[in-house]
Design a protein around this motif. Sequence first.
Motif, PDB file in Angstrom:
ATOM      1  N   SER A 129     -68.437 -30.483  27.419  1.00  0.00           N
ATOM      2  CA  SER A 129     -68.707 -29.111  27.848  1.00  0.00           C
ATOM      3  C   SER A 129     -67.450 -28.266  27.950  1.00  0.00           C
ATOM      4  O   SER A 129     -67.540 -27.073  28.241  1.00  0.00           O
ATOM      5  CB  SER A 129     -69.409 -29.127  29.212  1.00  0.00           C
ATOM      6  OG  SER A 129     -68.582 -29.754  30.187  1.00  0.00           O
ATOM      7  N   ILE A 130     -66.286 -28.858  27.691  1.00  0.00           N
ATOM      8  CA  ILE A 130     -65.049 -28.109  27.856  1.00  0.00           C
ATOM      9  C   ILE A 130     -64.872 -27.048  26.773  1.00  0.00           C
ATOM     10  O   ILE A 130     -64.118 -26.095  26.936  1.00  0.00           O
ATOM     11  CB  ILE A 130     -63.835 -29.064  27.880  1.00  0.00           C
ATOM     12  CG1 ILE A 130     -62.613 -28.337  28.429  1.00  0.00           C
ATOM     13  CG2 ILE A 130     -63.555 -29.614  26.489  1.00  0.00           C
ATOM     14  CD1 ILE A 130     -61.437 -29.233  28.666  1.00  0.00           C
ATOM     15  N   THR A 131     -65.566 -27.198  25.655  1.00  0.00           N
ATOM     16  CA  THR A 131     -65.454 -26.224  24.570  1.00  0.00           C
ATOM     17  C   THR A 131     -66.529 -25.154  24.650  1.00  0.00           C
ATOM     18  O   THR A 131     -66.630 -24.317  23.745  1.00  0.00           O
ATOM     19  CB  THR A 131     -65.558 -26.945  23.210  1.00  0.00           C
ATOM     20  OG1 THR A 131     -66.811 -27.654  23.140  1.00  0.00           O
ATOM     21  CG2 THR A 131     -64.421 -27.931  23.043  1.00  0.00           C
ATOM     22  N   GLN A 132     -67.330 -25.162  25.704  1.00  0.00           N
ATOM     23  CA  GLN A 132     -68.427 -24.211  25.839  1.00  0.00           C
ATOM     24  C   GLN A 132     -68.118 -23.187  26.923  1.00  0.00           C
ATOM     25  O   GLN A 132     -67.432 -23.483  27.905  1.00  0.00           O
ATOM     26  CB  GLN A 132     -69.728 -24.949  26.168  1.00  0.00           C
ATOM     27  CG  GLN A 132     -70.114 -26.011  25.139  1.00  0.00           C
ATOM     28  CD  GLN A 132     -71.310 -26.839  25.583  1.00  0.00           C
ATOM     29  OE1 GLN A 132     -71.881 -26.587  26.647  1.00  0.00           O
ATOM     30  NE2 GLN A 132     -71.693 -27.806  24.774  1.00  0.00           N
ATOM     31  N   GLY A 133     -68.662 -21.974  26.747  1.00  0.00           N
ATOM     32  CA  GLY A 133     -68.492 -20.927  27.744  1.00  0.00           C
ATOM     33  C   GLY A 133     -67.143 -20.240  27.638  1.00  0.00           C
ATOM     34  O   GLY A 133     -66.309 -20.544  26.777  1.00  0.00           O
ATOM     35  N   ASP A 134     -66.916 -19.286  28.544  1.00  0.00           N
ATOM     36  CA  ASP A 134     -65.672 -18.517  28.543  1.00  0.00           C
ATOM     37  C   ASP A 134     -64.702 -18.972  29.623  1.00  0.00           C
ATOM     38  O   ASP A 134     -63.699 -18.303  29.880  1.00  0.00           O
ATOM     39  CB  ASP A 134     -65.977 -17.031  28.725  1.00  0.00           C
ATOM     40  CG  ASP A 134     -66.721 -16.753  30.030  1.00  0.00           C
ATOM     41  OD1 ASP A 134     -67.127 -17.740  30.689  1.00  0.00           O
ATOM     42  OD2 ASP A 134     -66.892 -15.581  30.385  1.00  0.00           O
ATOM     43  N   SER A 135     -64.988 -20.122  30.283  1.00  0.00           N
ATOM     44  CA  SER A 135     -64.103 -20.622  31.327  1.00  0.00           C
ATOM     45  C   SER A 135     -64.135 -22.139  31.344  1.00  0.00           C
ATOM     46  O   SER A 135     -65.055 -22.769  30.807  1.00  0.00           O
ATOM     47  CB  SER A 135     -64.504 -20.069  32.705  1.00  0.00           C
ATOM     48  OG  SER A 135     -65.802 -20.525  33.060  1.00  0.00           O
TER      49      SER A 135
END
Length: 382
Positions: free
Chosen positions: A196-202
């Motif tokens: 999940s570290i590559t997902q979202g803006d943070s």
Amino acid sequence: MNSSCVRFGSFQKVLLRSLVSLCALAALLASSVGHAERLRDLANFQGVRENQLVGYGLVVGLDGSGDQTTQTPFTVQSVVSMLQQLGVNLPTTTTGLQLKNVAAVMVTASLPAFAQPGQTLPVTVSSLGNAKSLRGGTLLLAPLKGADGQIYAMAQGSLVVGGVGAAAAGSSVQVNHLDVGLINNGATVERAVPSSITQGDSINMELNESNFATASRVVSAVNQRYGSGTAMAVDARVIRIRAPISSDDRVSFIGALEDIDVAPAWVRARVILNARTGSVVMNQAVTLDTCAVSHGNLTVVISTENSISQPGAFSGGTTAQTQNAQISINATPGKVIQLKGGTSLTDVVKALNSVGATPQDLLVILQAMKAAGALHADLDII
């Protein structure tokens, strides 16, 4: 001639004072930087973690040191099931097989973060039954599953056992352990774990130890580097950081983020006591108050006297408060051990050990000091 010499001497004094000031400033900066740690040593990123894998398998090719199948029926069942899958049909009532060269084992491995299919992993093979040794055995193809029951890797290969043993005429000798072996690059990854570290803006960082002061310092250091509002503390452990959307930019950003220097706050005062060995380990935050302890024929008295150190008018120093502590231990009537210095628990423990205090004595005394409020630390007994 004399006037020029005097002027030159004054210039040397000014230059010397400047050099001394620069050296003092450099030493101060070095001491402050020395307490700082890289952010990679203080925290981890959510979504970047290892996953434990486990599987069941058979080790074959043992030199008569396998399971005693009359006492481990699951080994026979596993062999029968495997042979049926390979097209070898055995009677369903087969229970008297004597398989001295086979052992049932558990296979464990750790799947690192971002592991991709085709990557190899080391695996540990441990005997499940009563095999005497796994030396020289070969692990047959065994699926390795995660906590969700999905297969993430397949393991197979020849075992390397670090121990050695021999037996003859009723006597035996063994060096190290023989029932656990290692297969280097013995498992092949078949499924990747999404991150999940590559997902979202943070991204979220988690401190290794919850500490409000350290979390605040991390936020300040990140905002100072990348601008106000980049980092925000969610609680004493989790810090939310705005990150680039592009995967390439995000990787570079995280790499630079891990190299930021942060001075962590002091951890809680803790004393670790091993009741079996008597060893005592404490950190620098442990302090003691004035107290008196009597245990059996052991008597400990701690007294602290505060004094003020006032520097001279032209020395450039600062007023400081110092503690002059005296510790005395009375082991037997007429025998007193004097210790000079600060109120250090280390001195107390050393004195108790020098007069023959047992680990149980240390345990009881430290617990009593904690209950009395004289020991300012968390007491952990292992």
